[in-house]
Design a protein around this motif. Structure first.
Motif, short mmCIF file in Angstrom:
data_model
loop_
_atom_site.label_atom_id
_atom_site.label_comp_id
_atom_site.label_asym_id
_atom_site.label_seq_id
_atom_site.Cartn_x
_atom_site.Cartn_y
_atom_site.Cartn_z
N THR A 33 0.85 -1.16 -0.20
CA THR A 33 0.02 0.06 0.08
C THR A 33 0.90 1.25 0.13
O THR A 33 1.93 1.43 0.45
CB THR A 33 -0.92 0.04 1.22
N ASN A 34 0.16 2.32 -0.54
CA ASN A 34 1.26 3.67 -0.54
C ASN A 34 0.80 4.26 0.63
O ASN A 34 0.09 4.15 1.81
CB ASN A 34 0.73 4.44 -1.89
N LYS A 35 1.03 5.72 0.54
CA LYS A 35 0.76 6.71 1.61
C LYS A 35 -0.46 6.82 2.22
O LYS A 35 -0.80 7.01 3.48
CB LYS A 35 1.40 7.95 1.17
N TRP A 36 -1.42 6.42 1.35
CA TRP A 36 -2.76 6.75 1.59
C TRP A 36 -3.43 5.40 1.90
O TRP A 36 -4.64 4.88 2.08
CB TRP A 36 -3.85 7.47 0.69
N LYS A 37 -2.53 4.20 2.21
CA LYS A 37 -3.10 2.79 2.53
C LYS A 37 -4.03 2.45 1.28
O LYS A 37 -4.89 1.22 1.44
CB LYS A 37 -3.97 3.00 3.72
N ILE A 38 -3.61 2.76 0.02
CA ILE A 38 -4.05 2.23 -1.15
C ILE A 38 -3.41 1.29 -1.73
O ILE A 38 -2.23 1.65 -1.73
CB ILE A 38 -4.62 3.13 -2.03
N PRO A 39 -3.83 0.20 -2.14
CA PRO A 39 -3.06 -1.09 -2.79
C PRO A 39 -2.54 -0.44 -4.02
O PRO A 39 -2.90 0.33 -4.85
CB PRO A 39 -4.00 -2.10 -2.87
N GLU A 40 -1.15 -0.80 -4.40
CA GLU A 40 -0.64 -0.62 -5.55
C GLU A 40 0.17 -1.81 -6.17
O GLU A 40 0.50 -2.80 -5.41
CB GLU A 40 0.39 0.68 -5.66
N PRO A 41 0.41 -1.74 -7.59
CA PRO A 41 0.96 -2.95 -8.08
C PRO A 41 2.08 -3.32 -7.31
O PRO A 41 3.19 -2.42 -7.11
CB PRO A 41 1.12 -2.56 -9.56
N PRO A 42 2.44 -4.80 -7.16
CA PRO A 42 3.81 -5.13 -6.54
C PRO A 42 4.93 -4.86 -7.55
O PRO A 42 4.68 -5.12 -8.70
CB PRO A 42 3.43 -6.57 -6.30
N ALA A 43 6.03 -5.04 -7.16
CA ALA A 43 7.40 -4.81 -7.97
C ALA A 43 7.47 -5.95 -8.65
O ALA A 43 8.09 -5.86 -10.04
CB ALA A 43 8.45 -4.59 -6.75
N ASP A 44 7.00 -7.16 -8.70
CA ASP A 44 7.18 -8.24 -9.34
C ASP A 44 6.11 -8.35 -10.55
O ASP A 44 6.25 -9.39 -11.25
CB ASP A 44 7.36 -9.59 -8.68
N MET A 45 5.14 -7.69 -10.57
CA MET A 45 4.38 -7.61 -11.37
C MET A 45 4.76 -6.99 -12.97
O MET A 45 5.32 -5.70 -12.72
CB MET A 45 2.75 -6.97 -11.36
#
Length: 230
Positions: A135-147
Motif C-alpha cells: 500500500t502507498n501513503k494513503w493505504k491504497i494498494p498498488e501493483p507489486p514490484a514483481d508484476m
C-alpha cells in the motif's frame, strides 16, 4: 503558495471557468472540508450499501458493457466508495483492468495506470488479489514490484471510472487537490483519443451548489450515485 498549484497541468478551458485561481482554490478547500466531514459520518455498513447500489447501476451502463479495458481506482480504507464489487465484476466479465500507481515520490504528483497482469494462481476465489498488494501513503494498494510493467498509453483505456471527493449536477468534479487525475487525463487525450469518464460517488459527495472550475478541470461524462445517474 499551495502545493496544488505545483501539481497542476493546464488543459483546454472549461466553459464555466473562473479567472481567479486563488479564489477557486479557497472555495475548493472549503468544500473539501465539508464533504470530508460528511463522509466521516457514514457508518461502514452505509458505505457498503451505497457502494453496492452505485456499482449495480454502473454494470448496466452500455459504455461499461462494451468496454474491453477499464481504468479503475482501488479504494481507500475509509471515507470512499468501496471498489471491491466492481473489481470482481471486471475480472468475471473478462475485462482488462488498469489501476493507479503513484509510487513513493508523492511530490512529483505523477500517476500511471498499470495493466493488471496476473497468473491464474494469483487470483484468489473471491477475486480480491489486491488485498495482498503493498500500500502507498494513503493505504491504497498498488501493483507489486514483481508484476510486469505495462503502463496505459493514449487509446488503451475504453472507460475510466473516476474517483472524486465531490461532484455537482453539471458533472464538475472536486478532487483531493493534487491533480493526479487531471494530469493523467490530459496525457491520455493526446492525439485526439477519446477517454470516457464515468465518476462514482456516495450520497454525501453530491454538491447541490456549483463546484468552481479552472482551466485544468474537465467535467465528467457521467456521475453515478446510489439513487441516480447524472
Amino acid at each position: 503558495f499551495h502545493q496544488t498549484s505545483i501539481c497542476r497541468v493546464m488543459s483546454s478551458p472549461s466553459t464555466a471557468e473562473q479567472p481567479d485561481t486563488d479564489d477557486i482554490r479557497r472555495q475548493k478547500q472549503e468544500m473539501r472540508m465539508k464533504i470530508r466531514a460528511a463522509m466521516k459520518e457514514l457508518r461502514e455498513d452505509e458505505v457498503m450499501e451505497q457502494s453496492s447500489m452505485v456499482w449495480k447501476r454502473v454494470v448496466e451502463l452500455p459504455i461499461y458493457k462494451s468496454a474491453r479495458t477499464v481504468g479503475l481506482f482501488l479504494s481507500m480504507p475509509k471515507c470512499e466508495i468501496n471498489t471491491d464489487f466492481i473489481l470482481k465484476e471486471c475480472i468475471q466479465s473478462g475485462k482488462e483492468i488498469y489501476v493507479p500507481e503513484v509510487g513513493k515520490n508523492f511530490e512529483l504528483c505523477h500517476m500511471e495506470l498499470r495493466k493488471v497482469i496476473l497468473k491464474e494462481e494469483e487470483i484468489p476465489p473471491d477475486g480480491m488479489f489486491h488485498k495482498v498488494w503493498p500500500t502507498n501513503k494513503w493505504k491504497i494498494p498498488e501493483p507489486p514490484a514483481d508484476m510486469p510493467v505495462v503502463a496505459a498509453k493514449p487509446g488503451d483505456i475504453d472507460l475510466l471510472i473516476m474517483p472524486g471527493l465531490g461532484f455537482d449536477r453539471t458533472r464538475n468534479r472536486l478532487g483531493q487537490g493534487k491533480g493526479y487525475y487531471d494530469r493523467f487525463i490530459e496525457r491520455m487525450a493526446e492525439g485526439g483519443h477519446a477517454l470516457p469518464l464515468v465518476a462514482v460517488a456516495l450520497k454525501p459527495q453530491l454538491i447541490e451548489g456549483s463546484i468552481p472550475v479552472a482551466s485544468y478541470d474537465r467535467p465528467m461524462d457521467m456521475v453515478v450515485l446510489p439513487d441516480e445517474v447524472i
